[in-house]
Design a protein around this motif. Structure first.
Motif, mmCIF file in Angstrom:
data_model
loop_
_atom_site.group_PDB
_atom_site.id
_atom_site.type_symbol
_atom_site.label_atom_id
_atom_site.label_comp_id
_atom_site.label_asym_id
_atom_site.label_seq_id
_atom_site.Cartn_x
_atom_site.Cartn_y
_atom_site.Cartn_z
ATOM 1 N N PRO A 61 0.964 -1.129 -0.041
ATOM 2 C CA PRO A 61 0.102 0.022 -0.046
ATOM 3 C C PRO A 61 0.949 1.409 0.126
ATOM 4 O O PRO A 61 0.405 2.443 -0.391
ATOM 5 N N HIS A 62 2.028 1.144 0.588
ATOM 6 C CA HIS A 62 3.178 2.347 0.452
ATOM 7 C C HIS A 62 4.003 2.291 -0.553
ATOM 8 O O HIS A 62 4.828 3.456 -0.900
ATOM 9 N N ARG A 142 16.071 4.311 2.944
ATOM 10 C CA ARG A 142 15.638 5.240 3.934
ATOM 11 C C ARG A 142 14.890 4.516 5.270
ATOM 12 O O ARG A 142 14.542 3.359 5.257
ATOM 13 N N LEU A 143 14.860 5.550 6.280
ATOM 14 C CA LEU A 143 14.114 4.949 7.370
ATOM 15 C C LEU A 143 12.668 5.336 7.504
ATOM 16 O O LEU A 143 12.365 6.521 7.163
ATOM 17 N N ALA A 144 11.825 4.259 7.811
ATOM 18 C CA ALA A 144 10.355 4.675 7.622
ATOM 19 C C ALA A 144 9.843 5.640 8.709
ATOM 20 O O ALA A 144 10.681 5.263 9.810
ATOM 21 N N PRO A 145 9.305 6.559 8.748
ATOM 22 C CA PRO A 145 8.911 7.454 9.758
ATOM 23 C C PRO A 145 8.533 6.856 11.020
ATOM 24 O O PRO A 145 7.538 5.682 10.989
ATOM 25 N N THR A 146 8.847 7.212 12.209
ATOM 26 C CA THR A 146 8.704 6.436 13.238
ATOM 27 C C THR A 146 7.208 6.578 13.762
ATOM 28 O O THR A 146 6.769 7.801 13.767
ATOM 29 N N LYS A 152 4.187 0.658 10.628
ATOM 30 C CA LYS A 152 3.596 -0.448 11.160
ATOM 31 C C LYS A 152 3.316 -1.683 10.219
ATOM 32 O O LYS A 152 3.381 -2.758 10.679
ATOM 33 N N PHE A 153 2.931 -1.055 9.065
ATOM 34 C CA PHE A 153 2.567 -1.975 8.030
ATOM 35 C C PHE A 153 4.012 -2.935 7.619
ATOM 36 O O PHE A 153 3.837 -4.236 7.714
ATOM 37 N N ASP A 192 12.860 0.022 20.054
ATOM 38 C CA ASP A 192 13.968 0.942 19.804
ATOM 39 C C ASP A 192 14.491 0.376 18.219
ATOM 40 O O ASP A 192 15.820 -0.045 18.293
ATOM 41 N N VAL A 193 13.577 0.041 17.458
ATOM 42 C CA VAL A 193 13.923 -0.487 16.155
ATOM 43 C C VAL A 193 13.458 0.408 15.158
ATOM 44 O O VAL A 193 12.329 0.877 15.278
ATOM 45 N N ARG A 194 14.118 0.532 14.361
ATOM 46 C CA ARG A 194 14.012 1.323 12.953
ATOM 47 C C ARG A 194 14.025 0.510 11.851
ATOM 48 O O ARG A 194 14.560 -0.532 11.650
#
Length: 227
Positions: A61-62, A142-146, A152-153, A192-194
């Motif tokens: 979806p993203h 890239r890091l998904a926004p916290t 979450k997905f 504490d996981v990105r």
């Protein structure tokens, strides 16, 4: 049987690079078969290679394009590198190891191993189920926004993909259990996981004969010549 030498032009350059809107099926099979990949990041000309468990998603979806999802500690070197330089390289393969059984210990002589018909049979069975290529994937990480829906997905997909049933059927564990942790879901879904998301840009396929092929992954519109 003589080994086929690696083609210099194919190995050194990308003059024969093909353009595609979808990953080659060989690469998809490799990503679906393998459990781990090597993630290479770099900053200030200092490279870093990490062994990672991952999740391959052909779409979501993203993202309508294929992505590779991993998780990491926010204070890790790979996280720092990705923030400074999003260009990454991934190596994934599912070859069966053909290392000789009589491995030479340091300073010693080879230790002969008795032939095993059962081991040979299992090796042949495993080889037929595995692909014969390795794939080097270039992409932008890239890091998904916290706290975002995207994060979450991807966490849910990654946790589901990297959770395996205990051989005794009594528990669930993730591959990170090899590091000595009992409850390893926190390595995927902990506070504490990105989440690392890699958008695939290029693919290089190498086979065991030394043949090399290159692809550039672009949107369908660009492939069809439509802007």
């Amino acid at each position: 049987m003589d080994k086929i030498p690696l083609n210099y032009e194919a190995s050194e350059g990308d003059t024969n690079k093909q353009v595609t809107s979808t990953l080659p099926q060989e690469v998809v099979q490799c990503l679906e078969n393998a459990r781990f990949l090597h993630l290479a990041t770099c900053t200030d000309n200092v490279p870093q290679v990490s062994l990672m468990n991952y999740t391959y998603l052909p779409s979501s979806p993203h993202s309508s394009a294929p992505v590779i999802v991993m998780t990491t500690n926010p204070s890790s070197r790979k996280t720092t590198n990705i923030v400074a330089n999003p260009n990454v390289s991934l190596l994934v393969h599912d070859w069966v190891s053909h290392r000789p059984h009589g491995r030479r210990p340091s300073g010693g002589s080879p230790e002969p191993a008795p032939p095993s018909s059962l081991a040979t049979l299992l090796l042949n069975l495993n080889s037929s189920a595995m692909s014969s290529i390795s794939a080097t994937i270039g992409g932008a990480a890239r890091l998904a926004p916290t706290g975002s829906d995207e994060e979450k997905f991807y966490v849910a997909q990654h946790l589901e993909n990297n959770t395996f049933e205990d051989p005794n059927g009594s528990a669930l564990f993730t591959p990170a259990a090899t590091h000595g942790e009992a409850d390893t879901s926190r390595f995927v879904a902990g506070e504490d996981v990105r989440v690392i998301v890699v958008d695939i840009k290029t693919v290089r396929i190498s086979d065991f004969k030394g043949n090399v092929r290159d692809w550039a992954l672009v949107p369908t519109q660009a492939v069809n010549g439509v802007v």
